[in-house]
Design an enzyme around this catalytic site. Structure first.
Site, PDB file in Angstrom:
ATOM      1  N   ASP A   1      -1.440   6.612   8.498  1.00 49.11           N
ATOM      2  CA  ASP A   1      -0.845   5.885   7.547  1.00 49.11           C
ATOM      3  C   ASP A   1      -2.031   5.432   6.468  1.00 49.11           C
ATOM      4  OD1 ASP A   1       2.356   4.697   6.894  1.00 49.11           O
ATOM      5  OD2 ASP A   1       0.638   3.842   5.459  1.00 49.11           O
TER       6      ASP A   1
ATOM      7  N   HIS B   1      11.309  20.116   5.763  1.00 46.98           N
ATOM      8  CA  HIS B   1      11.627  19.058   4.963  1.00 46.98           C
ATOM      9  C   HIS B   1      13.036  18.771   5.111  1.00 46.98           C
ATOM     10  CE1 HIS B   1      11.098  16.692   1.286  1.00 46.98           C
ATOM     11  NE2 HIS B   1      12.527  16.903   0.994  1.00 46.98           N
TER      12      HIS B   1
ATOM     13  N   ASN C   1      12.466   4.997   8.841  1.00 50.09           N
ATOM     14  CA  ASN C   1      13.084   4.326   7.832  1.00 50.09           C
ATOM     15  C   ASN C   1      14.122   5.348   7.099  1.00 50.09           C
ATOM     16  OD1 ASN C   1      12.087   1.762   8.221  1.00 50.09           O
ATOM     17  ND2 ASN C   1      10.261   2.530   6.812  1.00 50.09           N
TER      18      ASN C   1
ATOM     19  N   GLY D   1      14.025   0.741   3.239  1.00 52.54           N
ATOM     20  CA  GLY D   1      12.756   0.758   2.457  1.00 52.54           C
ATOM     21  C   GLY D   1      12.102   1.975   2.586  1.00 52.54           C
TER      22      GLY D   1
ATOM     23  N   THR E   1      10.183   5.185   1.442  1.00 56.33           N
ATOM     24  CA  THR E   1       9.747   5.466  -0.081  1.00 56.33           C
ATOM     25  C   THR E   1       9.318   6.666   0.089  1.00 56.33           C
ATOM     26  OG1 THR E   1       7.598   4.816   0.928  1.00 56.33           O
ATOM     27  CG2 THR E   1       8.886   3.162  -0.444  1.00 56.33           C
TER      28      THR E   1
ATOM     29  N   HIS F   1      10.861  12.674   2.944  1.00 56.08           N
ATOM     30  CA  HIS F   1      10.632  13.622   3.946  1.00 56.08           C
ATOM     31  C   HIS F   1      10.777  12.752   5.111  1.00 56.08           C
ATOM     32  CE1 HIS F   1       8.219  17.333   5.352  1.00 56.08           C
ATOM     33  NE2 HIS F   1       8.533  16.747   6.311  1.00 56.08           N
TER      34      HIS F   1
ATOM     35  N   HIS G   1      10.018  11.166   8.635  1.00 60.18           N
ATOM     36  CA  HIS G   1       8.832  10.896   9.425  1.00 60.18           C
ATOM     37  C   HIS G   1       8.907   9.450  10.247  1.00 60.18           C
ATOM     38  CE1 HIS G   1       8.830   8.535   5.576  1.00 60.18           C
ATOM     39  NE2 HIS G   1       8.362   7.575   6.209  1.00 60.18           N
TER      40      HIS G   1
HETATM   41  P1  AMP Z   1       8.174   4.883   4.408  1.00 67.12           P
HETATM   42  O1  AMP Z   1       8.313   3.638   3.583  1.00 67.12           O
HETATM   43  O2  AMP Z   1       9.021   4.763   5.624  1.00 67.12           O
HETATM   44  O3  AMP Z   1       9.211   6.105   3.602  1.00 67.12           O
HETATM   45  O4  AMP Z   1       6.854   5.275   4.672  1.00 67.12           O
HETATM   46  C1  AMP Z   1       5.990   6.004   3.783  1.00 67.12           C
HETATM   47  C2  AMP Z   1       4.652   5.627   4.406  1.00 67.12           C
HETATM   48  O5  AMP Z   1       3.772   6.507   3.760  1.00 67.12           O
HETATM   49  C3  AMP Z   1       4.068   4.328   4.095  1.00 67.12           C
HETATM   50  O6  AMP Z   1       3.737   3.503   5.245  1.00 67.12           O
HETATM   51  C4  AMP Z   1       2.941   4.641   3.040  1.00 67.12           C
HETATM   52  O7  AMP Z   1       1.966   3.860   3.331  1.00 67.12           O
HETATM   53  C5  AMP Z   1       2.617   5.995   3.629  1.00 67.12           C
HETATM   54  N1  AMP Z   1       1.795   6.779   2.698  1.00 67.12           N
HETATM   55  C6  AMP Z   1       1.961   7.176   1.243  1.00 67.12           C
HETATM   56  N2  AMP Z   1       1.342   7.763   0.552  1.00 67.12           N
HETATM   57  C7  AMP Z   1       0.414   8.125   1.787  1.00 67.12           C
HETATM   58  C8  AMP Z   1      -0.570   9.170   1.839  1.00 67.12           C
HETATM   59  N3  AMP Z   1      -1.264   9.644   0.623  1.00 67.12           N
HETATM   60  N4  AMP Z   1      -1.339   9.326   2.970  1.00 67.12           N
HETATM   61  C9  AMP Z   1      -0.901   8.551   4.052  1.00 67.12           C
HETATM   62  N5  AMP Z   1       0.172   7.751   4.190  1.00 67.12           N
HETATM   63  C10 AMP Z   1       0.874   7.434   3.000  1.00 67.12           C
HETATM   64 ZN    ZN Z   2       8.720  17.284   2.473  1.00 68.75          ZN
END
Ligand code: AMP
Ligand code: ZN
Length: 113
Positions: A30, A46, A86, A92, A94, A97, A99
């Site tokens: 992350d 996806h 999440n 939250g 963001t 896709h 994960h």
């Molecule tokens: P969520 O808020 O559960 O959707 O998690 C998204 C996660 O993606 C967050 O913890 C971000 O820090 C992480 N994230 C966003 N952009 C990147 C990136 N380019 N490389 C690695 N992690 C990322």
């Molecule tokens: Zn995707």
């Protein structure tokens, strides 16, 4: 999926620090870690929400949950770890896709508030 950050990361179009990859999943660090060790395990198909998951995607997610404990020594999970998915606004989410967050490396409070 066009314009999906994690689809682009899986395809190598956006750089990431890869920890593991196979036909089902891509695991990377992350970019904004919330624990000393913070990885994201992304199924290669996806979809945004568990409620939208088809059977093939469910098999991929199952493969993720089987694989993560097998990677304990590579990822430094020997003292325990937390998995978080999440789902939607209140959680939250963001990146839309699905994960699995893999968090480890310290004693964690249990306080999502
Ligand atoms: P969520 O808020 O559960 O959707 O998690 C998204 C996660 O993606 C967050 O913890 C971000 O820090 C992480 N994230 C966003 N952009 C990147 C990136 N380019 N490389 C690695 N992690 C990322
Ligand atoms: Zn995707």
């Amino acid at each position: 999926m066009e314009n999906c950050l994690f689809c682009k990361i899986i395809k190598g179009e956006i750089p990431s620090t890869k920890m593991y990859e196979d036909e089902n999943m891509y695991i990377f660090k992350d970019i904004d870690p919330k624990a000393p060790k913070h990885y994201l395990c992304v199924p290669k198909s996806h979809f945004k929400l568990l409620s939208e998951m088809n059977d093939t995607q469910a098999e991929m997610l199952k493969a993720c949950f089987k694989k993560i404990p097998e990677l304990a020594s590579i990822l430094g999970l020997e003292n325990g770890y937390r998995l978080v998915i999440n789902q939607g606004d209140d959680a939250g989410q963001t990146v839309f896709h699905l994960h699995i967050h893999i968090l480890a490396g310290k004693k964690m409070d249990w306080n999502p508030a």
